[in-house]
Design an enzyme around this catalytic site. Structure first.
Site, PDB file in Angstrom:
ATOM      1  N   MET A  13       1.294  -0.050   4.641  1.00  0.00           N
ATOM      2  CA  MET A  13       1.012   1.039   3.702  1.00  0.00           C
ATOM      3  C   MET A  13       1.984   2.044   3.882  1.00  0.00           C
ATOM      4  O   MET A  13       2.253   2.588   4.968  1.00  0.00           O
ATOM      5  CB  MET A  13      -0.554   1.613   3.939  1.00  0.00           C
ATOM      6  CG  MET A  13      -1.714   0.512   3.793  1.00  0.00           C
ATOM      7  SD  MET A  13      -3.239   0.984   4.327  1.00  0.00           S
ATOM      8  CE  MET A  13      -2.963   1.133   6.137  1.00  0.00           C
ATOM      9  N   SER A  14       2.373   2.521   2.783  1.00  0.00           N
ATOM     10  CA  SER A  14       3.673   3.470   2.982  1.00  0.00           C
ATOM     11  C   SER A  14       3.197   4.734   2.543  1.00  0.00           C
ATOM     12  O   SER A  14       3.745   5.491   3.059  1.00  0.00           O
ATOM     13  CB  SER A  14       4.792   2.974   1.648  1.00  0.00           C
ATOM     14  OG  SER A  14       4.077   3.037   0.516  1.00  0.00           O
TER      15      SER A  14
END
Length: 580
Positions: A13-14
């Protein structure tokens, strides 16, 4: 028994919004279900999570958890025949197709089967032509999406910078503003901005959210929406909303919840509340939260709610109403004594105690509050700056705590930098706070001339205790807030030491076998040995947050001083009534 093939779940997840949302739980759950349904053993120890790391430039494959997985494959720690479970191929890479494909082939050529959980596709060591073409299409689309998003965001914000934020990207705005037709900015709705400023001013003056909402309703002030009247929750939301300072915090909608994402943008909205007022109101709210809670009544009857404690047993002092004078009246008394729980402290008539405290504790400097219309004093200006800086520090500490929690969950350099940046800001703010406090303490070294005239003090306190005056609530709220801002501890002794000693002797006599004790008379004689407080009568002891201390022995006339003990900051000690 045949050994199950081992599966590894890779989660990436960025954005902050994804981390705070439901994405991680969803990806874990998909992996667990797939492993269970296909007879795989999911490795829970070798955690593969890249939180806050982007795949657009390949950081996850070069330095993140995915890079550790690749190393483990090549070293043989992860054997051929294992499975890599991912939500989709774009979790592995969003780089250009050539780089994404090379990474994809590197994994499967080492005997690792990739499973994309979103569509159930399986990519083995020898994928057929259609699977390979499909994977290339997915990789190409992932890169194009990220590249387009990156260019759009950069262009949009570069455009905003070059045009001096002349065009707003969204029509969403606080309820006290409206977007201009040409999108060049926002116009204030004056009737609403006045209400917002009133809320902050009343909060600074010591009024809680419930009291503010009640008075808005009493004055017939319309709400900003369809709500039937003001509620404390809506007041609290306004008091923590940094939009009043002109700041815009971008959000994303994740699983039906608005989640903050990225840094806030300064000077996006018109500023309608002064920064100092915002922080002073926040500091006052925090003081109320720490010191006391609950509704304060029509006139803030008890200025010492949440502050005063029994000097004998450390129990909380309760405010009691025994009807109207002359037979009745209001008092403060230890809650344990009221319930006969190992405390015999009597009551102190409240108005007398309040008058003695306000008249004899000169550190409070109450005149500027009651005489605010005549102009602010230098002390009052300093106190406002101290309160504002205190609120600023509290907000920064809360933000640092939040950033640290996100860092511990994500190990992201972004959040690590946030923590360090906030640390530096807090150190600077505390240095400024100490400087302001030092200036304030210098003023405390000399007693205000106002207190030298007894008539001045009496008139001021009578004005403050006049419940029929229209401004009473504001005045008493301001004083209650100031007390919480200044006082560290307040211990009250309604009885003299002699009264306490006699009560203790009576309890001792009731002990089994004491009457037959050969030294009973001598023990009673020792217990009656005189102490300083025995000669002085009742007293209260206040320790201030700056370390100074004052112990006051009022006379029968609450405005008169029988005796006092004063210690400056350097002589500050912990109060112990048994030493008095």
């Amino acid at each position: 028994m045949m050994q199950l093939a081992r599966a590894y779940s890779y989660i990436r997840m960025s954005s902050e919004a994804q981390i705070l949302g439901d994405s991680r739980r969803r990806q874990i759950e998909l992996s667990q279900v797939y492993a269970r349904d296909h007879g795989l053993e999911l490795d829970e120890d070798f955690r593969l999570e890249d939180l806050g790391i982007s795949a657009f430039k390949g950081a996850n494959a070069s330095e993140g958890a995915l890079s550790r997985f690749l190393e483990a494959i090549k070293s043989g720690r992860i054997s051929a025949g294992s499975y890599l479970l991912v939500e989709s191929l774009d979790r592995i890479s969003r780089q250009q197709v050539s780089k994404s494909l090379a990474l994809f082939l590197d994994i499967i050529s080492n005997g690792i089967t990739i499973v994309t959980l979103a569509d159930g596709r399986i990519y083995g060591s020898t994928p057929d032509t259609m699977d390979l073409m499909y994977s290339i299409l997915i990789m190409g689309r992932a890169h194009e999406e990220s590249d387009l998003k990156s260019r759009r965001v950069a262009a949009a914000w570069e455009s905003k910078r070059t045009r001096g934020s002349s065009t707003k990207l969204t029509a969403q705005c606080p309820a006290w503003l409206v977007l201009k037709p040409d999108r060049s900015g926002f116009d204030e709705i004056e009737s609403r901005t006045e209400i917002v400023r009133r809320i902050f001013e009343e909060s600074e003056a010591g009024q809680g959210a419930f009291a503010i909402a009640r008075r808005l309703n009493q004055d017939g002030i319309p709400t900003f929406g369809n709500s039937q009247g003001w509620h404390s929750s809506s007041v609290k939301k306004i008091l923590v909303n940094r939009s009043v300072l002109g700041c815009f915090q971008p959000h994303r909608l994740i699983d039906g919840k608005r989640i903050p994402t990225g840094d806030e943008i300064a000077d996006y909205y018109p500023q309608i509340v002064a920064e100092d007022l915002f922080y002073r109101a926040r500091a006052a709210a925090i003081d109320r939260r720490v010191g006391s809670s609950g509704r304060k009544g029509e006139h803030v009857s008890n200025l010492f709610s949440g502050l005063a404690r029994c000097a004998y047993c450390k129990g909380t002092l309760h405010f009691l109403s025994k009807g109207k004078p002359p037979k009745g009246g209001t008092y403060i008394r230890c809650s344990k004594a009221i319930r006969a729980l190992d405390c015999t402290a009597s009551a102190w008539r409240y108005d007398d105690f309040e008058a003695s405290f306000l008249a004899l504790v000169t550190e409070l400097d109450l005149e500027p509050i009651v005489r605010a219309a005549a102009g602010e004093t230098f002390r009052r200006d300093l106190e406002r700056q101290v309160a504002a800086k205190s609120g600023e520090i509290a907000i920064q500490e809360e933000n640092r705590e939040r950033a640290f929690e996100l860092y511990m969950r994500s190990k992201s350099e972004y959040f690590s930098g946030k923590v360090l940046s906030l640390d530096a800001s807090i150190v600077q703010a505390k240095t400024e706070f100490d400087s302001l406090h030092q200036q304030l303490n210098q003023l405390d070294l000399s007693s205000p001339s106002f207190y030298a005239q007894r008539e001045n003090v009496q008139n001021l306190i009578r004005e403050l205790q006049d419940r029929s005056a229209p401004d009473t609530y504001r005045l008493r709220s301001s004083i209650a807030a100031k007390l919480k801002n200044l006082i560290h501890t307040l211990e009250v002794s309604p009885d003299s030491a002699a009264d306490r000693i006699e009560a203790k002797i009576l309890r001792t006599r009731e002990l089994e076998g004491f009457a037959d004790h050969p030294d009973a008379a001598e023990i009673e004689s020792i217990m009656r040995m005189p102490r300083k407080a025995e000669q002085q009568g009742r007293y209260f002891a206040v320790k201030f947050k700056n370390g100074a201390m004052r112990i006051v022995f009022p006379d029968d006339d609450p405005f008169e001083l029988r005796d006092e003990i004063v210690a400056g900051q350097s002589k500050a000690i912990d109060l112990d009534v048994e030493d008095i």
